[in-house]
Design a protein around this motif. Structure first.
Motif, mmCIF file in Angstrom:
data_model
loop_
_atom_site.group_PDB
_atom_site.id
_atom_site.type_symbol
_atom_site.label_atom_id
_atom_site.label_comp_id
_atom_site.label_asym_id
_atom_site.label_seq_id
_atom_site.Cartn_x
_atom_site.Cartn_y
_atom_site.Cartn_z
ATOM 1 N N GLY A 1 -8.140 1.187 10.181
ATOM 2 C CA GLY A 1 -7.154 0.185 9.739
ATOM 3 C C GLY A 1 -5.884 0.258 10.584
ATOM 4 O O GLY A 1 -5.446 1.340 10.966
ATOM 5 N N TYR A 2 -5.313 -0.885 10.886
ATOM 6 C CA TYR A 2 -4.063 -0.894 11.650
ATOM 7 C C TYR A 2 -3.322 -2.203 11.379
ATOM 8 O O TYR A 2 -3.910 -3.157 10.863
ATOM 9 C CB TYR A 2 -4.336 -0.775 13.165
ATOM 10 C CG TYR A 2 -4.988 -2.022 13.739
ATOM 11 C CD1 TYR A 2 -6.374 -2.149 13.745
ATOM 12 C CD2 TYR A 2 -4.215 -3.087 14.234
ATOM 13 C CE1 TYR A 2 -6.979 -3.301 14.237
ATOM 14 C CE2 TYR A 2 -4.820 -4.225 14.726
ATOM 15 C CZ TYR A 2 -6.191 -4.335 14.723
ATOM 16 O OH TYR A 2 -6.783 -5.483 15.184
ATOM 17 N N ARG B 1 0.170 14.945 8.242
ATOM 18 C CA ARG B 1 -1.181 15.268 7.725
ATOM 19 C C ARG B 1 -1.918 14.086 7.109
ATOM 20 O O ARG B 1 -2.885 14.274 6.361
ATOM 21 C CB ARG B 1 -1.125 16.404 6.699
ATOM 22 C CG ARG B 1 -0.666 17.677 7.318
ATOM 23 C CD ARG B 1 -1.355 18.898 6.779
ATOM 24 N NE ARG B 1 -0.568 20.029 7.172
ATOM 25 C CZ ARG B 1 0.059 20.848 6.337
ATOM 26 N NH1 ARG B 1 -0.102 20.709 5.043
ATOM 27 N NH2 ARG B 1 0.780 21.827 6.803
ATOM 28 N N GLY B 2 -1.442 12.860 7.340
ATOM 29 C CA GLY B 2 -2.164 11.715 6.791
ATOM 30 C C GLY B 2 -1.304 10.470 6.815
ATOM 31 O O GLY B 2 -0.404 10.332 7.654
ATOM 32 N N PRO C 1 0.805 -1.225 0.000
ATOM 33 C CA PRO C 1 0.000 0.000 0.000
ATOM 34 C C PRO C 1 0.841 1.280 0.000
ATOM 35 O O PRO C 1 1.960 1.291 0.513
ATOM 36 C CB PRO C 1 -0.792 -0.110 1.314
ATOM 37 C CG PRO C 1 -0.747 -1.531 1.682
ATOM 38 C CD PRO C 1 0.519 -2.106 1.131
ATOM 39 N N LYS C 2 0.277 2.332 -0.542
ATOM 40 C CA LYS C 2 0.954 3.629 -0.597
ATOM 41 C C LYS C 2 1.227 4.150 0.814
ATOM 42 O O LYS C 2 0.495 3.817 1.742
ATOM 43 C CB LYS C 2 0.062 4.632 -1.331
ATOM 44 C CG LYS C 2 0.408 4.796 -2.792
ATOM 45 C CD LYS C 2 -0.420 5.881 -3.422
ATOM 46 C CE LYS C 2 0.316 7.163 -3.640
ATOM 47 N NZ LYS C 2 1.444 7.186 -4.486
ATOM 48 N N VAL D 1 -6.220 9.138 5.335
ATOM 49 C CA VAL D 1 -5.988 10.298 4.461
ATOM 50 C C VAL D 1 -4.640 10.116 3.764
ATOM 51 O O VAL D 1 -3.666 9.738 4.409
ATOM 52 C CB VAL D 1 -5.957 11.612 5.301
ATOM 53 C CG1 VAL D 1 -5.655 12.822 4.442
ATOM 54 C CG2 VAL D 1 -7.271 11.786 6.041
ATOM 55 N N LYS D 2 -4.600 10.380 2.458
ATOM 56 C CA LYS D 2 -3.318 10.283 1.741
ATOM 57 C C LYS D 2 -2.649 11.649 1.772
ATOM 58 O O LYS D 2 -3.299 12.670 1.525
ATOM 59 C CB LYS D 2 -3.549 9.859 0.275
ATOM 60 C CG LYS D 2 -4.095 8.445 0.154
ATOM 61 C CD LYS D 2 -2.972 7.411 0.266
ATOM 62 C CE LYS D 2 -3.486 6.068 0.740
ATOM 63 N NZ LYS D 2 -3.082 5.655 2.091
ATOM 64 N N SER D 3 -1.351 11.661 2.063
ATOM 65 C CA SER D 3 -0.690 12.970 2.065
ATOM 66 C C SER D 3 0.457 12.973 1.048
ATOM 67 O O SER D 3 0.939 11.921 0.660
ATOM 68 C CB SER D 3 -0.194 13.319 3.466
ATOM 69 O OG SER D 3 0.968 12.615 3.763
#
Ligand code: MEV
Length: 316
Positions: A301-302, A275-276, A95-96, A185-187
């Motif tokens: 998610g974790y 920020r994400g 994952p990103k 959140v994607k940063s």
């Protein structure tokens, strides 16, 4: 078939500050990016061209897809140095936000070295991969993610002049009960690194002071990791997080998330650009299940961070 893999990463202490030649502490995670390289087709015949198959897109090399940028650069550099070969290179991503760009370059380099029968040290893999990533990335990058992909484990990383010759990598003990929590959140690392760089220009003396304190946190955290003092390590995480918040890298949602998990943890902080993406927390052994229930109830998610080995390859 050549199969190589490299671990993803998470930052523990010293994000942003590391971009200016200061030390940081980062860990590998047991989510690995896989590269499969084949130079024959299913009938054992040599392939007629080189193809890249990544992120659901297949393309002939050199590929025009932005998603293939780092693989393109890696292969091009290899061809330039050692001559062209035909093969199919396929990747299975992670994952990103977990270091996919650095892991893909490092794993691809290892697969190509195997194809070309070259035996490089980890330092050589690191240097080559860093050059590739520097070329492909807009803006400044410290290279710590490449170091984690190559060496694995938990490392202290320092690159004094953001120049490969000064990279200093030290292996530390693994940390227990470390949890990565997805903020949802994607940063953008590039944008946030630019933003902090502009702030640093504006408030040079203040940022010199901030980075000096972060250096002290990193030094102390290194000792607490090696002595397995997790309560103190958690406190240092909280202090580092407070500084990142003061730099403008937290959000209302991240603060809420951190406050919510506080009773179950010794400490928690932003991990990476801010920020994400992910935050990290060190949880109290006896309250681990409660933390997991808390996160599951809220569909957050974790995963538990289990440190992993560095780049690896097998042939079958
Ligand atoms: C991002 O994961 C960490 C930063 O320090 C950037 C870098 O080290 O390249 C913000």
């Amino acid at each position: 078939m050549i199969h190589s893999s490299a671990p993803g990463k998470l930052m523990l202490f010293g994000e942003h500050s590391v971009v200016y030649g200061n030390p940081c502490i980062a860990t590998s995670i047991n989510k690995r990016l896989d590269v499969y390289l084949n130079d024959k087709n299913e009938h054992g015949k040599e392939l007629k061209c080189t193809t890249i198959d990544a992120l659901g897109i297949k393309s002939k090399f050199p590929s025009n897809f932005e998603q293939h940028k780092f693989l393109n650069l890696t292969i091009a550099k290899f061809f330039e140095k050692y001559g062209c070969k035909n093969f199919e290179l396929t990747t299975k991503p992670i994952p990103k936000g977990l270091g996919s760009s650095s892991a893909v370059v490092v794993a691809a380099v290892k697969a190509l070295l195997t194809l070309y029968n070259l035996n490089w040290s980890n330092d050589e893999i690191f240097k080559f991969s860093y050059e590739v990533v520097k070329e492909g990335q807009k803006g400044k990058a410290s290279g710590y993610d490449i170091a984690v992909a190559v060496y694995g484990g938990t490392i202290r990383y320092e690159n004094k002049k953001i120049d490969i010759k000064d990279a200093n990598i030290k292996e530390l003990k693994s940390i227990k009960n470390l949890i990565a929590i997805d903020t949802g959140v994607k940063s953008s690392t590039t944008e946030l690194v630019r933003e902090i760089s502009e702030k640093r220009e504006k408030y040079k003396q203040i940022f010199d002071g901030i980075f000096k304190i972060i250096n002290e946190i990193v030094d102390k955290a290194e000792r607490e990791i090696n002595n397995e003092n997790y309560e103190e390590l958690g406190e240092l995480m909280n202090i580092n997080h407070g500084i990142l918040n003061a730099m403008g890298l937290s959000t209302y949602e991240i603060e809420n998330l951190i406050n919510g998990i506080k009773p179950y943890c010794y400490g928690a902080k932003i991990s990476g650009a801010g920020r994400g993406d992910y935050i990290i927390a060190i949880c109290k052994e006896q309250r681990k299940n409660e933390l997991m229930n808390y996160l599951q109830d809220r569909k957050i998610g974790y995963f538990e961070i289990l440190q992993d080995k560095g780049v690896d390859v097998e042939i079958y």
